[in-house]
Write a protein that holds these residues in place. Structure first.
Motif, PDB file in Angstrom:
ATOM      1  N   VAL A 293       9.428 -20.343  34.357  1.00 15.42           N
ATOM      2  CA  VAL A 293       8.620 -20.681  33.105  1.00 15.42           C
ATOM      3  C   VAL A 293       9.237 -21.626  32.101  1.00 15.42           C
ATOM      4  CG1 VAL A 293       7.625 -19.247  31.168  1.00 15.42           C
ATOM      5  CG2 VAL A 293       7.494 -18.227  33.357  1.00 15.42           C
ATOM      6  N   GLN A 294      10.641 -21.648  32.031  1.00 14.99           N
ATOM      7  CA  GLN A 294      11.486 -22.336  31.318  1.00 14.99           C
ATOM      8  C   GLN A 294      11.411 -23.625  31.707  1.00 14.99           C
ATOM      9  OE1 GLN A 294      15.229 -20.727  31.083  1.00 14.99           O
ATOM     10  NE2 GLN A 294      14.879 -19.019  29.597  1.00 14.99           N
ATOM     11  N   THR A 295      11.046 -24.034  33.145  1.00 11.29           N
ATOM     12  CA  THR A 295      10.938 -25.191  33.737  1.00 11.29           C
ATOM     13  C   THR A 295       9.927 -25.901  33.410  1.00 11.29           C
ATOM     14  OG1 THR A 295      12.512 -24.645  35.431  1.00 11.29           O
ATOM     15  CG2 THR A 295      11.196 -26.506  35.800  1.00 11.29           C
ATOM     16  N   THR A 296       8.756 -25.179  33.450  1.00 15.10           N
ATOM     17  CA  THR A 296       7.267 -25.568  32.996  1.00 15.10           C
ATOM     18  C   THR A 296       7.493 -26.053  31.373  1.00 15.10           C
ATOM     19  OG1 THR A 296       6.398 -24.251  34.792  1.00 15.10           O
ATOM     20  CG2 THR A 296       5.103 -24.941  32.929  1.00 15.10           C
ATOM     21  N   GLU A 297       7.978 -24.944  30.767  1.00 17.55           N
ATOM     22  CA  GLU A 297       8.035 -25.530  29.258  1.00 17.55           C
ATOM     23  C   GLU A 297       8.950 -26.462  28.854  1.00 17.55           C
ATOM     24  OE1 GLU A 297       9.513 -21.604  27.606  1.00 17.55           O
ATOM     25  OE2 GLU A 297       7.573 -20.748  27.639  1.00 17.55           O
ATOM     26  N   LEU A 298       9.987 -26.820  29.722  1.00 20.61           N
ATOM     27  CA  LEU A 298      10.934 -27.628  29.601  1.00 20.61           C
ATOM     28  C   LEU A 298      10.424 -29.005  29.917  1.00 20.61           C
ATOM     29  CD1 LEU A 298      14.375 -26.688  30.819  1.00 20.61           C
ATOM     30  CD2 LEU A 298      13.769 -27.350  28.550  1.00 20.61           C
ATOM     31  N   ARG A 299       9.302 -29.100  31.045  1.00 22.06           N
ATOM     32  CA  ARG A 299       8.495 -30.259  30.950  1.00 22.06           C
ATOM     33  C   ARG A 299       7.752 -30.566  30.138  1.00 22.06           C
ATOM     34  NH1 ARG A 299       7.935 -28.129  36.593  1.00 22.06           N
ATOM     35  NH2 ARG A 299       9.465 -28.860  38.069  1.00 22.06           N
ATOM     36  N   SER A 300       6.914 -29.592  29.572  1.00 23.21           N
ATOM     37  CA  SER A 300       6.029 -29.761  28.753  1.00 23.21           C
ATOM     38  C   SER A 300       6.885 -30.349  27.380  1.00 23.21           C
ATOM     39  CB  SER A 300       5.517 -28.547  28.241  1.00 23.21           C
ATOM     40  OG  SER A 300       4.285 -28.662  27.217  1.00 23.21           O
ATOM     41  N   LEU A 301       7.973 -29.680  27.030  1.00 25.49           N
ATOM     42  CA  LEU A 301       8.645 -30.041  25.849  1.00 25.49           C
ATOM     43  C   LEU A 301       9.294 -31.450  26.243  1.00 25.49           C
ATOM     44  CD1 LEU A 301      10.557 -26.829  24.758  1.00 25.49           C
ATOM     45  CD2 LEU A 301       8.705 -27.922  24.014  1.00 25.49           C
TER      46      LEU A 301
END
Length: 333
Positions: A142-150
């Motif tokens: 989830v954090q990886t997805t959020e990091l990509r988005s961020l």
């Protein structure tokens, strides 16, 4: 073991006696045989004797065989004793080793029990760790997805920030320039305000009368605008109808004329004693008629401006102020 040794000694003793009796015994047998020849016996006794002799011979043969067997057994016993001694030593060594091994085994069993307990605890912790790892992996996904988005948003924001920084730099440059211009303008405004504050203020606005008809007269008559609404600088004199310039400058004047009677209405504009302008209107019947005009004069201090009603001309004024005269200083010279 002791019984076996006793039997061996007995057999050995018998064998020794047999050895000694082989010569003596045989001679005795010969003597007996000889005696039997000389002393007759019956047939049964002779047969019994023969049988006994044969049996004796067989016993000695067996004894010799037993002696040989005893010798062999003695050798075997010696070998067995040596082997037994070696085995006893080996057994003592093995017993010592067994005791040590059993002690070590006991220690190992205790250690194994401790290790088993620790292993169980470790396995539980491992299961918990695996569960936590799974949870962390999910959270990490989830954090990886959020990091990509961020990261995408950050890239866009950085690009936008870069553009904004450039625009801000341009705006800062423009602002600095504008601020300098503003300072210049403010300085100029201050100068103008100072100049305006120091500049003489001249302005007036008047109306003619409330009495109605003015004229016609037989001679030219100076118009005295008696209703003064504004007279900054007191340059206009309502008693004489004259405006006197207080300083050199450019002045602007305006007037509005109104007539009601049939006939002529008009006005002269004088600068000092010189007629500068004449406005005229003719009415064939009684009705309100108006005309308006303005002039700009370059006056010196002390120059005078006034309006004159020509002879034979008339005007009309009332509380509605149909006839007005005004002027002001545009700028000094």
């Amino acid at each position: 073991m002791r019984v076996g040794l006793g039997l061996l000694l007995l057999v050995l003793g018998l064998c020794g006696s047999g050895a000694h009796g082989e010569g003596g015994g045989l001679s005795k047998v010969s003597e007996i045989s000889q005696f039997q020849k000389t002393a007759p016996r019956d047939a049964d006794e002779e047969s019994t004797k023969q049988t006994t002799e044969q049996t004796t011979t067989d016993i000695w043969a067996e004894l010799r065989a037993l002696r040989d067997m005893v010798v062999v057994l003695t050798v075997r016993v010696d070998m067995l004793q040596r082997e037994n001694s070696d085995q006893a030593t080996a057994l003592n060594s093995l017993g010592t080793r067994l005791t040590a091994t059993e002690s070590k085994t006991s220690d190992l069993e205790r250690k194994n029990a401790d290790l088993q307990t620790r292993l169980s605890s470790t396995e539980r912790e491992l299961l918990l760790s695996k569960s936590r790892i799974d949870q962390l992996e999910r959270e990490n996904a989830v954090q990886t997805t959020e990091l990509r988005s961020l990261g995408t948003r950050l890239t866009a924001t950085e690009s936008k920030t870069s553009d904004l920084e450039k625009k801000n730099s341009d705006l800062q440059t423009r602002l600095s320039s504008s601020e300098r211009e503003l300072l210049v303008i403010k300085s100029r405004i201050d100068q103008l305000e100072t100049g305006i504050a120091e500049k003489p203020k001249v302005a007036f606005y008047t109306a003619l009368t409330d009495t109605g008809y003015v004229g016609p007269y037989n001679t030219d008559t100076t118009l005295k605008y008696s209703k003064v609404f504004t007279n900054i600088g007191n340059a206009y004199n309502p008693a004489t109808g004259f405006f006197t310039a207080p300083l050199n400058g450019v002045y602007s004047f305006q007037f509005t004329m109104c007539g009601h009677k049939a006939g002529y209405m008009g006005v002269y504009v004088y600068k000092n004693n010189q007629n500068i302008m004449f406005n005229l209107e003719h009415k064939k019947e009684a009705a309100y008629r108006y005309f308006t005009n303005s002039v700009v004069f370059n006056l010196r201090a002390g120059d005078e401006i006034h309006l004159v009603l020509p002879s034979g001309h008339s005007l009309f004024d009332s509380a509605n102020n149909h006839n007005t005269f005004s002027g002001s200083l545009l700028f000094p010279l």
